[in-house]
Design a protein around this motif. Sequence first.
Motif, short mmCIF file in Angstrom:
data_model
loop_
_atom_site.label_atom_id
_atom_site.label_comp_id
_atom_site.label_asym_id
_atom_site.label_seq_id
_atom_site.Cartn_x
_atom_site.Cartn_y
_atom_site.Cartn_z
N UNK A 108 24.50 5.95 90.49
CA UNK A 108 24.66 6.15 88.64
C UNK A 108 25.74 6.85 88.53
N UNK A 109 26.10 6.78 87.07
CA UNK A 109 27.16 7.23 86.44
C UNK A 109 27.36 8.78 86.92
N UNK A 110 26.17 9.37 86.73
CA UNK A 110 26.14 10.72 86.82
C UNK A 110 26.50 11.56 88.08
N UNK A 111 25.99 10.78 89.14
CA UNK A 111 26.50 11.19 90.53
C UNK A 111 28.14 11.12 90.68
N UNK A 112 28.26 9.79 90.20
CA UNK A 112 29.92 9.36 90.05
C UNK A 112 30.77 10.56 89.45
N UNK A 113 30.25 10.76 88.32
CA UNK A 113 31.01 11.83 87.55
C UNK A 113 31.03 13.04 88.20
N UNK A 114 29.91 13.85 88.73
CA UNK A 114 29.95 14.86 89.57
C UNK A 114 30.95 14.78 90.57
N UNK A 115 30.79 13.86 91.25
CA UNK A 115 31.91 13.80 92.37
C UNK A 115 33.29 13.97 91.97
N UNK A 116 33.48 13.17 90.87
CA UNK A 116 34.96 13.38 90.17
C UNK A 116 35.19 14.42 89.77
N UNK A 117 34.57 15.15 89.11
CA UNK A 117 34.83 16.23 88.26
C UNK A 117 34.95 17.58 89.23
N UNK A 118 34.23 17.37 90.41
CA UNK A 118 34.17 18.42 91.46
C UNK A 118 35.61 18.10 92.12
N UNK A 119 36.09 17.00 92.51
CA UNK A 119 37.59 16.76 92.77
C UNK A 119 38.71 16.97 92.02
N UNK A 120 38.42 16.91 90.73
CA UNK A 120 39.45 17.31 89.68
C UNK A 120 39.58 18.96 89.75
N UNK A 121 38.48 19.56 89.72
CA UNK A 121 38.48 21.01 89.78
C UNK A 121 39.04 21.39 90.99
N UNK A 122 38.98 21.06 92.33
CA UNK A 122 39.67 21.32 93.42
C UNK A 122 41.19 20.81 93.22
N UNK A 123 41.60 19.95 92.80
CA UNK A 123 43.05 19.73 92.42
C UNK A 123 43.66 20.40 91.61
N UNK A 124 42.85 20.90 90.47
CA UNK A 124 43.43 21.86 89.64
C UNK A 124 43.58 23.35 90.40
#
Length: 225
Positions: A108-124
Amino acid sequence: MIRVLIVDDDPMVAKWNETYVSKLNGFQAAGVVHTYADAKEKLRHGQVDLVLLDIYIGADNGLQLLQELRAESFWEGDVMLITAASDVDSVKKAMRYGAVDYIMKPFDFDRFREAMEKYKSRTKLFAEHEQIDQDRLDHQWFPKVEPVQEDLPKGLSVSTLKRVEEGVAALDKKAFSTEEVADVTGISRVTVRKYLKYLAETGALGERLTYGAVGRPQHLFLLEE
């Protein structure tokens, strides 16, 4: 802006993934390809930070592509697996080859969004610091696993217990009364006392009676070392 390449041989799934990417702030689709050969070509000549990779595309295997990307030096981005493969061997290989996440279809989108936001946070985090201390690293990559909460006695709830514990922490006092915790949490004194007594019974808090010059003794709870 994090540029994302979507690799999936199913046009509909690829389109859904592209739509999901477009809904997230800080991300943009850098392209959609349906073969591994096209993916490698895009990575050689395009600007891509993150690949959303399916394992099964025809007779090819995305894990082989992931291994090649790590062995060769023409691209130094990250890969997130989005695949129907649920066998342990595939998951282990993906992690061994450096996948930043592993999402199993259907999702679902929530699982996708969680993964992407976590990745963005690490990138930042990497972009903003030349050196990283242990606390920041642990927060992003190795979060502490909270102990499993044992079943509470009948009439107690985990959510209310958490609020009471947070109220105790907010007081920042070694000794405190039921009334003080009730005031800071907004929970009734009767309810707060029930939870504080439970914490005292489990050994998380101590108790004592304080006698004044006049009046009834005050019952205090103690935040012990």
